[in-house]
Design a protein around this motif. Structure first.
Motif, PDB file in Angstrom:
ATOM      1  N   PHE A  77       0.814  -1.214   0.000  1.00 40.33           N
ATOM      2  CA  PHE A  77       0.000   0.000   0.000  1.00 40.33           C
ATOM      3  C   PHE A  77       0.852   1.271   0.000  1.00 40.33           C
ATOM      4  O   PHE A  77       0.755   2.110  -0.907  1.00 40.33           O
ATOM      5  N   VAL A  78       1.723   1.411   0.995  1.00 42.57           N
ATOM      6  CA  VAL A  78       2.581   2.600   1.082  1.00 42.57           C
ATOM      7  C   VAL A  78       3.549   2.641  -0.098  1.00 42.57           C
ATOM      8  O   VAL A  78       3.812   3.706  -0.665  1.00 42.57           O
ATOM      9  N   GLY A  79       4.058   1.472  -0.493  1.00 41.70           N
ATOM     10  CA  GLY A  79       4.985   1.404  -1.615  1.00 41.70           C
ATOM     11  C   GLY A  79       4.380   1.905  -2.914  1.00 41.70           C
ATOM     12  O   GLY A  79       5.051   2.574  -3.711  1.00 41.70           O
ATOM     13  N   LYS A  80       3.102   1.614  -3.138  1.00 44.12           N
ATOM     14  CA  LYS A  80       2.420   2.082  -4.355  1.00 44.12           C
ATOM     15  C   LYS A  80       2.304   3.601  -4.376  1.00 44.12           C
ATOM     16  O   LYS A  80       2.567   4.239  -5.395  1.00 44.12           O
ATOM     17  N   VAL A  81       1.914   4.169  -3.239  1.00 45.98           N
ATOM     18  CA  VAL A  81       1.765   5.629  -3.156  1.00 45.98           C
ATOM     19  C   VAL A  81       3.122   6.306  -3.308  1.00 45.98           C
ATOM     20  O   VAL A  81       3.254   7.335  -3.989  1.00 45.98           O
ATOM     21  N   LEU A  82       4.156   5.716  -2.699  1.00 43.77           N
ATOM     22  CA  LEU A  82       5.520   6.252  -2.807  1.00 43.77           C
ATOM     23  C   LEU A  82       6.020   6.201  -4.248  1.00 43.77           C
ATOM     24  O   LEU A  82       6.560   7.197  -4.758  1.00 43.77           O
ATOM     25  N   THR A  83       5.863   5.062  -4.905  1.00 43.88           N
ATOM     26  CA  THR A  83       6.329   4.901  -6.284  1.00 43.88           C
ATOM     27  C   THR A  83       5.631   5.891  -7.204  1.00 43.88           C
ATOM     28  O   THR A  83       6.270   6.532  -8.052  1.00 43.88           O
ATOM     29  N   GLU A  84       4.324   6.036  -7.054  1.00 46.00           N
ATOM     30  CA  GLU A  84       3.551   6.952  -7.897  1.00 46.00           C
ATOM     31  C   GLU A  84       4.020   8.388  -7.718  1.00 46.00           C
ATOM     32  O   GLU A  84       4.223   9.113  -8.702  1.00 46.00           O
TER      33      GLU A  84
ATOM     34  N   TYR B  73     -12.363   2.146  -4.637  1.00 47.60           N
ATOM     35  CA  TYR B  73     -11.045   1.639  -5.007  1.00 47.60           C
ATOM     36  C   TYR B  73     -10.731   0.252  -4.441  1.00 47.60           C
ATOM     37  O   TYR B  73      -9.996  -0.512  -5.056  1.00 47.60           O
ATOM     38  N   PHE B  74     -11.282  -0.078  -3.266  1.00 47.42           N
ATOM     39  CA  PHE B  74     -11.033  -1.416  -2.720  1.00 47.42           C
ATOM     40  C   PHE B  74     -12.066  -2.418  -3.232  1.00 47.42           C
ATOM     41  O   PHE B  74     -11.712  -3.496  -3.713  1.00 47.42           O
ATOM     42  N   PHE B  75     -13.345  -2.057  -3.126  1.00 47.81           N
ATOM     43  CA  PHE B  75     -14.397  -2.966  -3.565  1.00 47.81           C
ATOM     44  C   PHE B  75     -14.697  -2.864  -5.068  1.00 47.81           C
ATOM     45  O   PHE B  75     -15.525  -3.620  -5.580  1.00 47.81           O
ATOM     46  N   LYS B  76     -14.029  -1.921  -5.755  1.00 48.54           N
ATOM     47  CA  LYS B  76     -14.236  -1.719  -7.202  1.00 48.54           C
ATOM     48  C   LYS B  76     -15.717  -1.497  -7.508  1.00 48.54           C
ATOM     49  O   LYS B  76     -16.252  -1.998  -8.502  1.00 48.54           O
ATOM     50  N   ASP B  77     -16.374  -0.749  -6.665  1.00 50.02           N
ATOM     51  CA  ASP B  77     -17.814  -0.521  -6.770  1.00 50.02           C
ATOM     52  C   ASP B  77     -18.067   0.854  -7.400  1.00 50.02           C
ATOM     53  O   ASP B  77     -18.210   1.856  -6.700  1.00 50.02           O
ATOM     54  N   ASN B  78     -18.107   0.901  -8.714  1.00 50.84           N
ATOM     55  CA  ASN B  78     -18.338   2.158  -9.434  1.00 50.84           C
ATOM     56  C   ASN B  78     -19.769   2.173  -9.983  1.00 50.84           C
ATOM     57  O   ASN B  78     -20.014   1.840 -11.149  1.00 50.84           O
ATOM     58  N   VAL B  79     -20.707   2.515  -9.123  1.00 49.68           N
ATOM     59  CA  VAL B  79     -22.124   2.468  -9.507  1.00 49.68           C
ATOM     60  C   VAL B  79     -22.534   3.763 -10.193  1.00 49.68           C
ATOM     61  O   VAL B  79     -21.905   4.817 -10.031  1.00 49.68           O
ATOM     62  N   ASN B  80     -23.627   3.675 -10.968  1.00 52.39           N
ATOM     63  CA  ASN B  80     -24.165   4.882 -11.602  1.00 52.39           C
ATOM     64  C   ASN B  80     -25.080   5.627 -10.635  1.00 52.39           C
ATOM     65  O   ASN B  80     -25.374   5.151  -9.536  1.00 52.39           O
ATOM     66  N   ASP B  81     -25.540   6.781 -11.051  1.00 52.45           N
ATOM     67  CA  ASP B  81     -26.341   7.645 -10.178  1.00 52.45           C
ATOM     68  C   ASP B  81     -27.658   7.005  -9.766  1.00 52.45           C
ATOM     69  O   ASP B  81     -28.134   7.195  -8.641  1.00 52.45           O
TER      70      ASP B  81
ATOM     71  N   SER C 222      -5.230   1.499 -10.014  1.00 54.20           N
ATOM     72  CA  SER C 222      -5.903   2.803 -10.186  1.00 54.20           C
ATOM     73  C   SER C 222      -5.087   3.969  -9.652  1.00 54.20           C
ATOM     74  O   SER C 222      -5.277   5.114 -10.090  1.00 54.20           O
ATOM     75  N   ILE C 223      -4.146   3.707  -8.729  1.00 53.83           N
ATOM     76  CA  ILE C 223      -3.311   4.784  -8.183  1.00 53.83           C
ATOM     77  C   ILE C 223      -2.497   5.456  -9.287  1.00 53.83           C
ATOM     78  O   ILE C 223      -2.130   6.634  -9.183  1.00 53.83           O
ATOM     79  N   PHE C 224      -2.239   4.737 -10.395  1.00 51.36           N
ATOM     80  CA  PHE C 224      -1.430   5.273 -11.488  1.00 51.36           C
ATOM     81  C   PHE C 224      -2.269   5.897 -12.609  1.00 51.36           C
ATOM     82  O   PHE C 224      -1.737   6.172 -13.690  1.00 51.36           O
ATOM     83  N   ASN C 225      -3.553   6.113 -12.360  1.00 50.34           N
ATOM     84  CA  ASN C 225      -4.426   6.664 -13.404  1.00 50.34           C
ATOM     85  C   ASN C 225      -3.962   8.031 -13.904  1.00 50.34           C
ATOM     86  O   ASN C 225      -4.027   8.325 -15.095  1.00 50.34           O
ATOM     87  N   THR C 226      -3.482   8.874 -12.986  1.00 50.66           N
ATOM     88  CA  THR C 226      -3.035  10.221 -13.366  1.00 50.66           C
ATOM     89  C   THR C 226      -1.835  10.145 -14.307  1.00 50.66           C
ATOM     90  O   THR C 226      -1.792  10.831 -15.334  1.00 50.66           O
ATOM     91  N   ILE C 227      -0.848   9.309 -13.938  1.00 52.31           N
ATOM     92  CA  ILE C 227       0.333   9.156 -14.805  1.00 52.31           C
ATOM     93  C   ILE C 227      -0.075   8.539 -16.137  1.00 52.31           C
ATOM     94  O   ILE C 227       0.393   8.964 -17.201  1.00 52.31           O
ATOM     95  N   ARG C 228      -0.958   7.545 -16.088  1.00 53.00           N
ATOM     96  CA  ARG C 228      -1.370   6.841 -17.300  1.00 53.00           C
ATOM     97  C   ARG C 228      -2.036   7.780 -18.305  1.00 53.00           C
ATOM     98  O   ARG C 228      -1.858   7.639 -19.516  1.00 53.00           O
ATOM     99  N   SER C 229      -2.772   8.757 -17.786  1.00 56.44           N
ATOM    100  CA  SER C 229      -3.474   9.679 -18.681  1.00 56.44           C
ATOM    101  C   SER C 229      -2.615  10.876 -19.088  1.00 56.44           C
ATOM    102  O   SER C 229      -2.732  11.371 -20.211  1.00 56.44           O
ATOM    103  N   ASP C 230      -1.723  11.328 -18.198  1.00 57.78           N
ATOM    104  CA  ASP C 230      -0.942  12.543 -18.473  1.00 57.78           C
ATOM    105  C   ASP C 230       0.419  12.273 -19.115  1.00 57.78           C
ATOM    106  O   ASP C 230       0.825  12.977 -20.040  1.00 57.78           O
ATOM    107  N   CYS C 231       1.118  11.260 -18.588  1.00 55.33           N
ATOM    108  CA  CYS C 231       2.484  11.028 -19.088  1.00 55.33           C
ATOM    109  C   CYS C 231       2.878   9.558 -18.911  1.00 55.33           C
ATOM    110  O   CYS C 231       3.691   9.224 -18.029  1.00 55.33           O
TER     111      CYS C 231
END
Length: 525
Positions: free
Chosen positions: A42-49, A469-477, A83-92
């Motif tokens: 967990f911490v390693g992912k945030v640090l790497t990003e 982000y943990f349960f991957k629960d992206n429901v609609n409105d 998903s933590i890398f979404n910003t990098i994936r979209s920007d650079c």
């Protein structure tokens, strides 16, 4: 800023020829090569990003184990899809090319790193973040020693070979000396030295070690804190000649703002307890509501770690050749804006603008510091409902899971109570001085001052982040609106039941009082 801190900053600036630099941290990491152990955690992912996205690094090496029949290359590919890398994936996305996986086996004497890879690490790496650890409180003693003590010993061996090493940061825990009431920024000796612990591990098998568990742990509450304390002693003794330091994070929570709010990939510690409460499973918590919780968002923790690596290098250059070598220790905690357990649970309600799916009941709980009272109330609020739910499951032909689940939850509640019932005092001078050394130009990049956290804002995305982000629960409105409607109905029913129970209790007390009042005059006559 203190006068001592100003002098230290000026001295290191003059030494490196960059006294006028407004971005000393960015300069430190520019074109640097970094090694991260435990980067897939967990911490390693945030640090790497953060290191990839915010600093102009040359390269990041990650020690990765082969796992689940996957090669390190496959694990790295899976890692970068997080998903933590979404910003990098979209920007650079080209930044991912700076990340390189190195196969390692922590059970091997020399980590089983390929000779060419080891030579490459020895010649290139300048900064090491030793994050790898077994963080389970109830981990088998042999596994905890293997990863937290012997694993650290092997990483120190590797670091001693690095010709360009500028900073070695060992990530410990704020609770590695939790048998003390006041914890300074220093390494405390263990009752049983790390050399003996490693020797015992090599002599005895797992079963024998478990029988010796109570004696080896001593005053410590679990294998995690005990082995992390041993690891600190190991680093302090073996890395005294290196630019090394020890960083002690508190309870690490989901991200506050960076790279986006609410990101997490686990339900360790209080996050799991709060999630179970939000889903209506837990209604009775064993702890003290007024005790400080010592929680910090992951992005703040990572910022403090990144800053600590720079400070370790600075302090090492200022160290006197004939002076006593004491590694700097950073207790990452603050007396200001440190919420209590009661505030943590109460503030979590702010996330109910996005309820969980299939909640058994609404968010309702009581925190009890008395063990007998907790056990009595838990019997009515946990055990009895569990048997009723399993009975319904049996009648309807479904799998019975609730009694077993509540036994597991009860063990975790009792395990966490050791920390929820106590409060410690910590010295945090080093982290305060480091915070004062961050220049205005980099304050936003490396914000780790706990006083700046708006907890109301943080908890607005806390539970919804776990859901997303943990349960991957992206429901609609539409589905979210349905959940809100169901939750409001449960809350109304809960309020009616509480009101009915309260009124019934008051009526019973009045009846008893009136009967006693009638008897007293007769006794007096």
């Amino acid at each position: 800023m203190s006068s001592d801190s100003s002098k230290n900053t000026q001295a290191i600036g003059q030494h490196e020829g960059q006294a006028d630099s407004e971005t000393p941290f960015a300069d430190f990491y520019k074109d640097a090569t970094v090694l991260i152990t435990g980067g897939t955690g967990f911490v390693g992912k945030v640090l790497t990003e953060k290191l990839l996205r915010a600093f102009g690094l040359r390269k990041i090496y990650m020690l990765i184990r082969c796992k689940d029949n996957m090669s390190v290359e496959q694990r790295l590919e899976q890692f970068l899809n997080e998903s933590i890398f979404n910003t990098i994936r979209s920007d650079c996305p080209s930044l991912f090319e700076k990340l390189h996986a190195i196969r390692a086996d922590y059970s091997a004497i020399d980590l089983d790193i390929d000779a060419a890879d080891r030579a490459m690490l020895s010649s290139e790496v300048q900064i090491v973040f030793n994050v790898v650890a077994s963080v389970k409180f109830n981990e088998k003693l042999s596994d905890a020693i293997d990863i937290n003590v012997l694993g650290t010993n092997k990483i120190v061996d590797l670091a001693t070979e690095m010709k360009q090493l500028k900073s070695f940061v060992h990530i410990s825990t704020l609770y590695c000396n939790c048998n003390r009431k006041f914890i300074k920024e220093q390494v405390y000796e263990s009752e049983i030295g790390y050399e003996k612990i490693m020797q015992i591990y090599r002599i005895f098998d797992d079963e024998t070690l478990e029988k010796m568990r109570h004696c080896l742990i001593g005053e410590m509450p679990n294998t995690y804190t005990m082995t992390k304390k041993c690891a600190e002693n190991l680093v302090n003794h073996r890395a005294y000649h290196m630019p090394a330091g020890i960083f002690r994070p508190p309870i690490v929570m989901s991200t506050y703002k960076d790279p986006f709010p609410g990101w997490t990939d686990n339900l360790y510690g209080p996050s799991g307890l709060c999630t179970w409460t939000a889903r209506g499973l837990v209604r009775c918590i064993y702890g003290t509501a007024s005790c400080k919780a010592n929680m910090v968002p992951a992005d703040y923790v990572v910022n403090a770690m990144i800053a600590s690596a720079w400070d370790i290098a600075r302090r090492f250059k200022l160290r006197q050749p004939d002076g006593k070598a004491e590694l700097p220790v950073y207790n990452y905690v603050s007396d200001v804006n440190n919420i209590t357990w009661g505030q943590y649970m109460d503030l979590s309600r702010k996330g109910f603008h996005e309820p969980f799916d299939k909640a058994l009941w609404c968010f309702s709980y009581v925190i009890i510091p008395s063990k007998p009272l907790h056990c009595a109330i838990a019997f009515f609020l946990h055990n009895i409902p569990a048997y009723i739910l399993d009975l319904i499951a049996m009648v309807t032909g479904q799998k019975r899971i609730y009694v077993k689940a509540y036994r597991k939850i009860s063990r975790i509640i009792n395990m966490m109570a050791w920390f929820g019932l106590k409060e410690w005092k910590f010295s945090h001078r080093n982290i305060d001085e480091l915070n004062a050394l961050v220049p205005p130009a980099e304050r936003r990049l490396l914000q780790f001052n706990i006083a700046t956290i708006n907890w109301s804002e943080y908890f607005r995305s806390y539970l919804s982040g776990i859901r997303r982000y943990f349960f991957k629960d992206n429901v609609n409105d539409n589905k979210l609106q349905q959940r809100k409607t169901i939750y409001r109905r449960m809350l109304l029913l809960h309020t009616l039941l509480k009101t009915t129970f309260g009124l019934s209790l008051i009526m019973c007390i009045l009846k008893v009082y009136l009967r006693v009042f009638k008897i007293i005059p007769k006794i007096a006559l």
